[in-house]
Design an enzyme around this catalytic site. Structure first.
Site, PDB file in Angstrom:
ATOM      1  CE  LYS A 158      -3.919   2.005   2.589  1.00  0.00           C
ATOM      2  NZ  LYS A 158      -4.786   1.831   3.783  1.00  0.00           N
ATOM      3  CB  SER A 205      -8.113   3.543   2.863  1.00  0.00           C
ATOM      4  OG  SER A 205      -7.226   3.025   3.855  1.00  0.00           O
ATOM      5  CB  SER A 245      -8.399   0.822   6.034  1.00  0.00           C
ATOM      6  OG  SER A 245      -9.053   2.048   6.212  1.00  0.00           O
TER       7      SER A 245
END
Length: 497
Positions: free
Chosen positions: A88, A169, A193
């Site tokens: 990420k 996210s 997330s």
């Protein structure tokens, strides 16, 4: 692709299968890397254009060659040696990839040092293919943002149905591993997330016990932040987790320097396990409830003792107080991060707000920065107001939350549908539709939380959550493994409209 290199079929490859193939000489690390890059070009950048990857590691082929040479001379670092991973893009890497949190303001931000978790993974021999797109600033900028959208990376798509939200996210991390663009991936979670996009994208995701994995070098949101592993199966997740953990925390938990989470995989782990059904998350969607009830029956069949229902009566209050806590934390942590990284132009949250306004045509074409502005108005964390909010969140999530439920009902873990409703269509004008998830209790209590597929609704995966209090990661992994090995609900996406 150059014909000198072996063609590799990227069909749900597992870590152990890859290592076995390496040992047998079926293909090299470089061969596998080139295969994943070809898959990324054909699926993520072309074809359905999933847009899950924000940047490719420009040095990945050279790094693969070096890892191949290490294997040849007997310097295999671990079972992760030569395993391609995606990270990420809010996790710092000291290389030729920027770390951006999805913001165009950070497109030229090159970290001076690896995040702690990246150091651990590099020591294990992992190969970083690139970085994944995310909801900008980990979805803590606007109240109306679309999950998986960032000003730098654009909108990530759900591989099962391209017009459905990928959730966030950690959108790109979930989509990429689900779509076989890597072997495993890393996400981060503050409040759902990892868990939410894992559920929507048909994979396994773990929000580990808070503090088990270091957050050093992770662009922050709040005190509930943690990196976590994402994989297509529980075994791969357990292997990845083993090499992500902070060794000092392992010692506190088990008296050992290293916990091998793969040792806890037990197909019979659910026999005699006492599981409480948290009914706070049912009754919102008949289709989700139907899939969940079938999962409960399967858990009973596998020997689990089901206590139904268990309720936490104060979760709406927890979400309200927790939101206030996140605002305080975000201001403090973002100011610290920006001021300690002088190569970044915004040096404070107030600078960041001003720069977003300056470049609003690109950064805020639709979604604004209400959360930034609310956080900026908060007092410092040495205030009495912050201490009271923090105390209330602990009371609601631990003393009157998870600990109370586990103790009163004498249960080992709590189960719930990860998301209480079907995922909605992506909307780049109005943003996400508010949804109910079971992330709040484990997030604010710091407890472990794992999700894995429990079925499908209209070709879209639905996740089953197991969560408990702190340091129960191994137990939850064992429960998830037992359920997975007796159901195998995971299906590859078809990239349909």
């Amino acid at each position: 692709m150059n014909l000198l290199f072996k063609k590799v079929k990227l069909d749900e490859l597992t870590i152990n299968q890859i290592q076995s193939d390496y040992d047998a000489g079926k293909y090299s690390i470089e061969d596998l890397t080139r295969a994943y890059l070809e898959q990324i070009y054909s699926i993520d950048q072309a074809g359905p254009k999933l847009n899950s990857i924000i940047q490719i590691n420009p040095d990945v082929i050279e790094e693969a060659k070096k890892l191949d040479k290490d294997r040849v001379v007997g310097r295999k670092k671990s079972v992760l040696h030569g395993i391609p991973i995606l990270i990420k893009d809010n996790i710092l890497t000291q290389d030729n990839m920027a770390t951006t949190a999805g913001s165009v303001l950070l497109k030229n931000h090159y970290a001076q040092e690896d995040a702690s978790v990246i150091k651990s993974l590099r020591n294990a021999g992992i190969l970083i293919l690139g970085k994944t797109n995310l909801s900008e600033w980990s979805r803590f900028r606007s109240t109306k943002t679309s999950s998986g959208w960032s000003s730098l990376g654009g909108q990530t798509l759900n591989p099962y149905q391209l017009d459905i939200t990928p959730s966030g996210s950690s959108s790109g991390s979930a989509v990429s591993v689900s779509s076989n663009l890597c072997t495993v991936s890393i996400g981060t979670e503050t409040l759902g997330s990892i868990i939410s996009p894992a559920s929507v994208n048909g994979i396994v995701g773990l929000k580990p016990t808070l503090g088990l994995i270091s957050t050093s070098g992770v662009i922050p949101v709040a005190s509930t932040d943690t990196p976590g592993p994402m994989a297509r199966n529980v075994r791969d997740l357990s292997i990845l987790l083993t090499h992500m953990v902070t060794k000092s925390e392992c010692f506190k938990i088990s008296g050992k320097k290293i916990i091998n989470y793969e040792d806890y995989l037990d197909i019979d782990a659910l026999k005699g396990a006492r599981l409480g059904v948290n009914r706070s998350y049912t009754g919102y969607c008949e289709q989700v409830d139907t899939v969940f009830e079938k999962a409960i029956l399967k858990l009973k069949e596998l020997g689990a003792i089901i206590i139904d229902p268990v309720f936490s009566s104060n979760e709406s209050e927890l979400r309200q107080k927790g939101f206030e806590l996140l605002l305080f934390d975000f201001k403090e942590k973002m100011n610290a991060f920006l001021s300690n990284n002088p190569e970044i132009k915004p040096n404070s949250l107030s600078d960041l707000i001003e720069l977003n306004i300056k470049y609003c045509d690109v950064i805020m074409p639709t979604f604004k920065q209400e959360l930034f502005e609310l956080a900026q108005m908060k007092s410092d964390i040495d205030s009495k107001e912050y201490e009271e909010i923090k105390r209330q969140c602990f009371h609601l999530s631990v003393e009157e939350g998870i600990d109370k439920l586990l103790n009163i009902h004498q249960i080992d873990a709590i189960i719930a549908p990860t998301l209480s409703e079907k995922p909605h269509k992506t909307d780049l004008v109005n943003g996400d539709i508010p949804r109910i998830s079971c992330a709040a209790l484990p997030a604010f209590s710091g407890g472990a939380h794992i999700t894995l597929p429990m079925g499908f609704i209209d070709k879209l995966p639905v996740g089953l959550s197991f969560f408990a209090n702190r340091n129960q990661d191994a137990k939850l992994i064992s429960y998830a493994y037992a359920f997975e090995q007796n159901t195998f609900f995971r299906k590859k996406p078809n990239f349909e409209l």
